[in-house]
Design a protein around this motif. Sequence first.
Motif, PDB file in Angstrom:
ATOM      1  N   TYR A   5       0.815  -1.223   0.000  1.00  0.00           N
ATOM      2  CA  TYR A   5       0.000   0.000   0.000  1.00  0.00           C
ATOM      3  C   TYR A   5       0.851   1.277   0.000  1.00  0.00           C
ATOM      4  CZ  TYR A   5      -3.690   3.295   1.014  1.00  0.00           C
ATOM      5  OH  TYR A   5      -4.553   4.351   0.931  1.00  0.00           O
ATOM      6  N   PRO A   6       1.885   1.367   0.892  1.00  0.00           N
ATOM      7  CA  PRO A   6       2.672   2.625   0.904  1.00  0.00           C
ATOM      8  C   PRO A   6       3.346   2.906  -0.440  1.00  0.00           C
ATOM      9  CG  PRO A   6       3.196   1.259   2.808  1.00  0.00           C
ATOM     10  CD  PRO A   6       2.339   0.428   1.909  1.00  0.00           C
ATOM     11  N   GLN A   7       3.808   1.822  -1.096  1.00  0.00           N
ATOM     12  CA  GLN A   7       4.454   2.014  -2.395  1.00  0.00           C
ATOM     13  C   GLN A   7       3.432   2.479  -3.445  1.00  0.00           C
ATOM     14  OE1 GLN A   7       4.964  -0.485  -0.312  1.00  0.00           O
ATOM     15  NE2 GLN A   7       7.026  -1.301  -0.419  1.00  0.00           N
ATOM     16  N   VAL A   8       2.237   1.857  -3.408  1.00  0.00           N
ATOM     17  CA  VAL A   8       1.198   2.244  -4.388  1.00  0.00           C
ATOM     18  C   VAL A   8       0.810   3.709  -4.162  1.00  0.00           C
ATOM     19  CG1 VAL A   8      -1.150   1.779  -5.225  1.00  0.00           C
ATOM     20  CG2 VAL A   8       0.330  -0.116  -4.568  1.00  0.00           C
ATOM     21  N   LYS A   9       0.731   4.097  -2.875  1.00  0.00           N
ATOM     22  CA  LYS A   9       0.376   5.488  -2.572  1.00  0.00           C
ATOM     23  C   LYS A   9       1.465   6.446  -3.089  1.00  0.00           C
ATOM     24  CE  LYS A   9      -0.841   8.393   1.354  1.00  0.00           C
ATOM     25  NZ  LYS A   9      -1.370   8.429   2.703  1.00  0.00           N
ATOM     26  N   SER A  10       2.740   6.042  -2.895  1.00  0.00           N
ATOM     27  CA  SER A  10       3.830   6.881  -3.402  1.00  0.00           C
ATOM     28  C   SER A  10       3.767   6.988  -4.925  1.00  0.00           C
ATOM     29  CB  SER A  10       5.193   6.305  -3.016  1.00  0.00           C
ATOM     30  OG  SER A  10       5.294   6.230  -1.634  1.00  0.00           O
ATOM     31  N   ILE A  11       3.440   5.857  -5.572  1.00  0.00           N
ATOM     32  CA  ILE A  11       3.332   5.875  -7.042  1.00  0.00           C
ATOM     33  C   ILE A  11       2.189   6.814  -7.455  1.00  0.00           C
ATOM     34  CG2 ILE A  11       2.662   4.473  -9.055  1.00  0.00           C
ATOM     35  CD1 ILE A  11       4.235   2.149  -7.735  1.00  0.00           C
ATOM     36  N   VAL A  16       0.626  11.811  -9.824  1.00  0.00           N
ATOM     37  CA  VAL A  16      -0.173  13.046  -9.718  1.00  0.00           C
ATOM     38  C   VAL A  16       0.725  14.256 -10.018  1.00  0.00           C
ATOM     39  CG1 VAL A  16      -1.173  14.579  -7.971  1.00  0.00           C
ATOM     40  CG2 VAL A  16      -1.991  12.228  -8.166  1.00  0.00           C
ATOM     41  N   LEU A  17       1.940  14.229  -9.460  1.00  0.00           N
ATOM     42  CA  LEU A  17       2.860  15.364  -9.667  1.00  0.00           C
ATOM     43  C   LEU A  17       3.346  15.415 -11.121  1.00  0.00           C
ATOM     44  CD1 LEU A  17       4.900  15.161  -6.321  1.00  0.00           C
ATOM     45  CD2 LEU A  17       3.130  16.819  -6.944  1.00  0.00           C
ATOM     46  N   VAL A  18       3.691  14.228 -11.675  1.00  0.00           N
ATOM     47  CA  VAL A  18       4.174  14.196 -13.065  1.00  0.00           C
ATOM     48  C   VAL A  18       3.050  14.643 -14.009  1.00  0.00           C
ATOM     49  CG1 VAL A  18       4.989  12.668 -14.917  1.00  0.00           C
ATOM     50  CG2 VAL A  18       5.890  12.401 -12.610  1.00  0.00           C
ATOM     51  N   SER A  19       1.831  14.149 -13.750  1.00  0.00           N
ATOM     52  CA  SER A  19       0.696  14.492 -14.604  1.00  0.00           C
ATOM     53  C   SER A  19       0.419  16.005 -14.565  1.00  0.00           C
ATOM     54  CB  SER A  19      -0.537  13.704 -14.124  1.00  0.00           C
ATOM     55  OG  SER A  19      -1.683  14.173 -14.748  1.00  0.00           O
ATOM     56  N   LEU A  54      -4.766   6.608 -12.316  1.00  0.00           N
ATOM     57  CA  LEU A  54      -6.105   6.167 -11.921  1.00  0.00           C
ATOM     58  C   LEU A  54      -6.095   4.713 -11.472  1.00  0.00           C
ATOM     59  CD1 LEU A  54      -8.342   7.977 -14.569  1.00  0.00           C
ATOM     60  CD2 LEU A  54      -8.006   8.551 -12.166  1.00  0.00           C
ATOM     61  N   ALA A  55      -5.244   3.889 -12.096  1.00  0.00           N
ATOM     62  CA  ALA A  55      -5.143   2.479 -11.686  1.00  0.00           C
ATOM     63  C   ALA A  55      -4.630   2.413 -10.249  1.00  0.00           C
ATOM     64  CB  ALA A  55      -4.220   1.718 -12.635  1.00  0.00           C
ATOM     65  N   ALA A  56      -3.627   3.222  -9.915  1.00  0.00           N
ATOM     66  CA  ALA A  56      -3.098   3.264  -8.542  1.00  0.00           C
ATOM     67  C   ALA A  56      -4.183   3.769  -7.596  1.00  0.00           C
ATOM     68  CB  ALA A  56      -1.863   4.159  -8.480  1.00  0.00           C
ATOM     69  N   LEU A  59      -6.591   1.004  -6.826  1.00  0.00           N
ATOM     70  CA  LEU A  59      -6.010   0.051  -5.857  1.00  0.00           C
ATOM     71  C   LEU A  59      -6.094   0.605  -4.434  1.00  0.00           C
ATOM     72  CD1 LEU A  59      -2.727  -1.572  -7.200  1.00  0.00           C
ATOM     73  CD2 LEU A  59      -4.424  -2.632  -5.723  1.00  0.00           C
ATOM     74  N   LEU A  60      -5.768   1.894  -4.280  1.00  0.00           N
ATOM     75  CA  LEU A  60      -5.826   2.530  -2.961  1.00  0.00           C
ATOM     76  C   LEU A  60      -7.253   2.496  -2.417  1.00  0.00           C
ATOM     77  CD1 LEU A  60      -3.604   5.713  -3.556  1.00  0.00           C
ATOM     78  CD2 LEU A  60      -2.950   3.638  -2.352  1.00  0.00           C
ATOM     79  N   MET A  61      -8.199   2.842  -3.292  1.00  0.00           N
ATOM     80  CA  MET A  61      -9.602   2.885  -2.886  1.00  0.00           C
ATOM     81  C   MET A  61     -10.097   1.530  -2.414  1.00  0.00           C
ATOM     82  SD  MET A  61     -11.990   5.074  -5.485  1.00  0.00           S
ATOM     83  CE  MET A  61     -11.938   3.787  -6.656  1.00  0.00           C
TER      84      MET A  61
END
Length: 134
Positions: A5-11, A16-19, A54-56, A59-61
Motif C-alpha cells: 500500500y505505501p508504495q502504491v500510494k507513493s506511485i 499526480v505530480l508528473v501528470s 487512476l489504476a493506482a 487500488l488505494l480505494m
Amino acid sequence: MLEIYPQVKSIHIGLVLVSGGLFALRGLLALAGQPLANHAGVRYLSYGIDTALLAAAFLLMTTLHAYPITHDWLTLKVLLLVVYVVLGVQALRRARTQRARLGWYLAALATYLLMFGIARAHHPLGWLRWWGWA
Ligand code: HEM
C-alpha cells in the motif's frame, strides 16, 4: 491491508505530480503557440500517465474501502477531476483566443491545486482544513 500500500500510494502521488507538471508544461507550450503541446507522442504520454495514476487510485480505494459517495473528500476529488479534464481540454485544444486559453489554463491549474489540498487534508475543505482555518 495490501502489503505494498505505501508504495502504491507513493506511485499515485508521484504520478499526480508528473501528470500536473506535464499539463502545466503543455499549457505553457500551447500559450506560446507551440504545436508540441498537442503532439501525438505528448498526448499518448499524458494518457499513459493518467491511466497509471487512476489504476493506482483504484487500488488505494479498494484497499482502504474508501469510495466516492461513501467518503465526501473522494466524491469531491472525482467531481473536480471531471471539471479539471474539461478545463484542460478547453485550454489545450478548444480555446479560440490566447486570452481564453490563459483563462481556461489558470482555472484548470486552480482546480488541480484544489484536488491536491482535498487529498492531503482527506477533507472537502482541503487547504482551509490543512492550514487550520476551518
Ligand atoms: C479518480 C481519481 C482519484 C481517486 C479515486 C483517488 C483516490 C485516492 C486514495 C484512495 C488515496 C489514499 C489516501 C490515503 O491513503 O490516506 C489518495 C491519495 C492521494 N491522492 Fe488521489 N485519487 C484520485 C486522483 C487524484 C488527483 C487528480 C490528485 C491531485 C491532483 C490526487 C492527489 C492525491 C494525494 C496528494 C494523495 C495523498 C494524500 C495523503 O497525503 O494522505 N489524487 N487518492
